[in-house]
Structure formats: C-alpha cells, structure tokens
Scaffold this active site. Sequence first.
Site, PDB file in Angstrom:
ATOM      1  N   GLU B  29      20.968  23.352  13.909  1.00  0.00           N
ATOM      2  CA  GLU B  29      21.440  24.734  13.537  1.00  0.00           C
ATOM      3  C   GLU B  29      22.388  25.000  14.746  1.00  0.00           C
ATOM      4  O   GLU B  29      22.241  24.811  15.870  1.00  0.00           O
ATOM      5  CB  GLU B  29      20.664  25.781  13.622  1.00  0.00           C
ATOM      6  N   GLU B  60      14.196  24.430   9.167  1.00  0.00           N
ATOM      7  CA  GLU B  60      13.862  23.648   9.983  1.00  0.00           C
ATOM      8  C   GLU B  60      13.097  22.112   9.418  1.00  0.00           C
ATOM      9  O   GLU B  60      13.284  21.170   9.796  1.00  0.00           O
ATOM     10  CB  GLU B  60      12.979  23.941  11.367  1.00  0.00           C
ATOM     11  N   GLN B  82      16.490  24.450  17.499  1.00  0.00           N
ATOM     12  CA  GLN B  82      16.963  25.281  18.652  1.00  0.00           C
ATOM     13  C   GLN B  82      16.012  25.711  19.839  1.00  0.00           C
ATOM     14  O   GLN B  82      16.390  25.905  20.774  1.00  0.00           O
ATOM     15  CB  GLN B  82      17.663  26.726  18.019  1.00  0.00           C
ATOM     16  N   PRO B  89       7.944  25.510  11.735  1.00  0.00           N
ATOM     17  CA  PRO B  89       8.278  25.255  10.281  1.00  0.00           C
ATOM     18  C   PRO B  89       8.424  23.540   9.846  1.00  0.00           C
ATOM     19  O   PRO B  89       8.051  23.399   8.562  1.00  0.00           O
ATOM     20  CB  PRO B  89       9.446  25.955   9.907  1.00  0.00           C
ATOM     21  N   HIS B 129       9.794  31.485  22.026  1.00  0.00           N
ATOM     22  CA  HIS B 129      10.875  30.674  22.424  1.00  0.00           C
ATOM     23  C   HIS B 129      10.525  30.057  24.046  1.00  0.00           C
ATOM     24  O   HIS B 129      11.163  29.543  24.424  1.00  0.00           O
ATOM     25  CB  HIS B 129      12.102  31.653  22.793  1.00  0.00           C
TER      26      HIS B 129
END
Lengths: 380, 325
Positions: B29, B60, B82, B89, B129
């Site tokens: 991505e 993903e 990312q 996923p 994240h």
Amino acid sequence: MTAEQKTATRRSAKPSTGSLFEAFDPLRGRRLEILDENGKVVGGEWMPELSDEKLLHAYKMMLLARVADLKAVSLQRQGRLYTLPPSLGQEACAVGSAITLEKEDWMVPAYRELGAWLVRGVPLSRVYLYFAGSEYGNVYPPGVRVLPTSVPISSQLLHAVGIGHAINYRNRKEVVITYFGDGGTSEGDFHEALNWAAVFHCPVIFFCNNNQYAISHPRARQTISETIAQKAIAYGMPGIQVDGNDFLAVYRATQEAASHARAGRGPVLIEGVTYRMGAHTTSDDPSKYRESEEEELWKARDPLIRMRKYLEAKGLWDETREEDAKTEAQAKADEDFAEAEKWKANSVDEIFAHVFESTVPELEAQAESLKSFRKWKEGR
Amino acid sequence: MAVMTLVQAVKSALDLKLADDENVIVFGEDVGVGGGVFRATEGLQKKYGAKRVFDTPLAESSIVGAAVGMAIAGLRPVVEIQFDGFMHPAFNQLVSHLARFRYRTRGERPMPVVVRFPNGDGVRALELHSDSLEAVYGHVPGLKVVMPSTPYDAKGLLISAIEENDPVLFLEPKRIYRAVKQDVPDGLYRIPIGKARVLQEGTNVTLVAYGAMIRVCQQAILEAKKDGISVELIDLRTIYPLDTATIVESVKKTGRLMVVHESPRSFGVAAEIIARVNEQAFYYLESPPRRLTGNDTIPPLPKSEDLYFFPPERVYYELKRAFEA
C-alpha cells in the site's frame, strides 16, 4: 500522471464484453441453459462447437469422476480413506469447466474438484493418496499446472490472482481457473481476490460451485444477493449464472470466459448452479438440514443422466457403451486405489524435510530426538 | 560506502535486487508514488516502472495471498505491510499458505517471498501501530523471522532474505529507522540468516537482544561497565531459526544470562532462549537467567507509551540484579 502510471493503467479502459456476457448480464436475471433435464436442447443458439470425440471424452470423464467418487466414499466407510468431500452431482461443473482449458493454463482448486483434477491430469491415485493421509497426494506429474488441495475457504482465490498477475507480468497468454463454493463468497478473501483481479486485469476465471449448502448453511442464508453472479458487477467484471448440471452450458460459459481472459480483458465470475448430492464431507449428515423432497428434485437433474440422454439422442451412446465405460472406470478406480494403498507413511526424515529448503539446527535436534526414542522403542 | 539510516539501507537493498533480478517485484500500500509510509521504497517506482514497483488495493490478505500465487509462478515478491498491526488481516495467508506450501507439496512449490513490515514501539503512533509480535511469527512452522538492529545489517540481511527460497518475515524496528547512521557498502553483500552476532565481548553476563533494543542495551552496558560489570552483548539478528549455539557458548563463558525484548513476556523469545540455555548449559549457570520484556498488556497510546517501553536505566537496573544474584 507519470509515464509509468500510464503504462500501468493503459489496460484499464472498460473491457468490451462478448455477446454471451451481454445476453446473460446477471442483473437481467437470466441463466444459461442449453440442455434441459431430459437432455433436450433448449438453448441451441448458445451451443458450443464440440466434436463427437470431445463430447464422448467429456462424458467418460464425468462417469469416471462419479465412479471414483462413489468408490472413495465406500472406502472411507471401510476406514481405508480418511474424511473426504464427496463430489457427487457436481461432475458437469468440474468437467465442463476444466476441459475448456489448455495444458499451460493453471487450475487453483478448493477440495471438491474430482472431475476437474482428473481432466487436468492429476492422477486418480494421487487424489486417493491425499485422502489416505499423505502429502505426496499433492505431488503431481511435471507440467501439471494444478495447485494442491486448499482446505481454508476462499484463500486460494488470491493465489490464482497472484498467478494471473505473474502471467501479465511476463506477457503470456495463459489463464487461471479457481474454484470455490457458495459459502466461499462470504469470506473476505473472495472479495479481495475479485477486486485485485479486476483492478489489474488478471486473467482469472472465478468458478463458483453454488451447490446450495456450506456444510449445513443454505445458500439463501449465505448471501441476500439474488445471484452470486451479480456480485461480479460490483467489481467491474462480467458475471454469468449457468445451469451447473448442464455440461454444455458450463462448457460454453467457461470457454467464453477463457477467451475473454486470454485476450487481456481481465477476470470473469461464473456461478454454476448445482447441488451437492452427498454430504459436505463423510463426517456430516445432510438429513439433519435438508428434506428428502429437495434431494429427490435434484436427483432428477443429475448431470450424468442429462448428458447421457443427449448423447443417446445424437446416436453416440447406448446401453452397451454405458456398461463398458462403467466397467472401464471401475477398473481404473480399483487400480489407482491399489496404487495409492501401497504408499507407506512418511519416515522421520520426511516429516522434517521440506519445512525449509535446507534444514535448520532446531529441526535437526528434534528429528534426532524422535529417532532416538524410536530406536529405544524398537529395542524393548 | 555511503552513510545511511536503516530505512535508506532497506531501500538500497531493494534497489539493488530490483536491478539484479527481473523476477523481483515490490508491492504494497502506497509503496509506488508515495514511496511507502516510512519512505523505504521512495523513487523505486520512478526507476523501475509501475510493473515492478506498484500500489495494491488496500487489503493485506490479498497482498500476501497474491504474493503466494506469484511465487508459484516463478516471481520473487517483496511485499510491504505498512504497520505491524496491519499484519493481522493477512495472518491466514501467512500461516495457512505462505508457511506451508513447500511442505504441503514436498518441496515442489517453494515460497521465495519476503514480507517487510515495521515493528515495535517508540514513535508515538496510533493504536495497532506499535505491536511487536515476533514470537507469534517465530512460533509458526515454515516461516523465517529476521530483525536487524543496524543499517549495515538491514541491507545485508534483506538481500539474503530476497535470495532465500523460503518465506522470510523481515521486521524493521521503526524506532531506529532514522535514529542510527552508519557506513554501508554501495553494492550487494549478504549477511547469513540464522546467525547471531557477538557485538561486544564480556566475561560476567551474557545479554541477548535484537532490533531497537540493541541500542538501549548498549547504553546500559556503558553504565554497567562503571560498576565493573563486563557484559557480552549478542544481537540475535534472526528470531527463527534461532542461533542457539552462539548463545550457549557465551553463557558457558559468562555463567549468567539476561534476555531483553520489548514485546510481551509470556511465551516470548526470551522464554525460548532461557529454555534452551537451561537445556544445554544449566550446569554452567551461576544465577537464574533473567528476562526484561514488555508487559502482557496492549501497548498504551502515546500519552502512556513511556510506561511500556523501557529506558536504558531499566536494563542497567536489571543487569545489576542479574550480576548480583
């Protein structure tokens, strides 16, 4: 826009669809049917061009799939095969689709594609071997472009997309066919696969065996869409619903999809409306979730009976030939099962081999430990 | 030679392998025009074209799943996810397919795929994240798991990973993406996967760490040295396969062991290392092995992030206890 981006999007102009896909636009609610339940031609204008020889070959493959499947279920009941998914009733979808493809095309199956496996050159002995519990049942002769059985639902569709992407990368003319059930259309990977394939114009035929049940869950509760074929529209690709018990309809639709994909126009979604006449797997009891009336209704739509009547009307088939072909299929199934049953269990080294290209210290130590135990046990 | 950050070293490896082998393709991505959220692929699409370096739809599972198919068809995909939390996923594709295709087909269908993604805490990021679940991936049979701690290692390990015929998860410690600079050779060079490195020799205690924790440990070691504690520091480099031999050899010399990682403690990498040392060097140990790890909590949002990841002082504190025990 950079030159690179232009190159990447050059093929993304809206593909023109063939007349078949226009005529059977899923939103118009039509289903492609060529043979009716009595083997009478009702959709003559869509009749594919097929030599008598190829028609007979196709019927024999359907018959072999039927005989081999019944044998497998019986062997499972005797404890000589493990749990397996019967393909009874889906022979027209499997054979009718796979037989349209060329040798260099790819097939990415789920787990109920016996007829398609046989058509694509997977030895029946390997199919039996897989359900007899050996990974070697996934090893096919060189040049057979068929991926191994995929047990997770719909995740294999993305592998077909990746192969399709690689075909475009190398500017080849090959196509990929991938199979899944109506239940598989609820999985996220189904949607991700259709989306990617459409965005990148991957030459993939998505073939849905809509056999009415995902184990016990009926098609009507799987998706509220009127058809599965219409889902194609949302992704920007042609979709078509066909009578999945009609060999000629399946053949025609898949042939059209293959030429569409081969011409660089991207993917197609085919919904074959069929019926899984047996259980989901040999561990399942369909009488718990469906009525015998429904089963009787579909027995009358048996794809083999319909094809046989059609061939008889053309003067290509009769009772004697039927008996001979059945005997021949039975002999092949017996022979291939005998070959599979000869296969031994893996050795210790074999269960540790192929985790990686070459072994790693952890695996070596674990293999040594198991060998040491077995040696001790032998000496007791 | 050029002075590079870790993220520049990653880009250099990708650049060289794209030039070296036309089967190598890079996607994910925003990796194309955007050059990746951390700029690890910046300029590569311009240089190699959108066929070699491209953006995918935001999904993903399809990024990893399509890579599996491409590998079957003879390509060598290097994909970017990312953030660590976005791996989840794609977990089905990792475990059900990427890790098993070679085994399932008795070696007929290898999986030369690299999945790159940032790892860990420390950049004041959003929820999901900051995960570091390397032990989860190390637990999956059939996957190799690599985590560099320097720009030099990042480049050499990534080149090796791309050339591997087995799937490699390449975890990039995002906290040190730009914090460290180092001289890195211009051309192709390889660092073997599965080999740890003794970064510093010592005699009193073996300290094992990897990724962003190496810097934290190095700072702690300087302080410990003032107390007369001589630490042998081992950078794991590869989580799986684990280089047990190098660790055991070191423990036999120092008699003490401490393992540091920022990911959660339970069933973690430290637990595995300590178990192996107990199996292979128990009678050389002068004190119980110790571990300093992240907590078994969800990594907190930035306001409380400092409570989760530990400063060098915490390593020093634990080291002293390990030495004094």
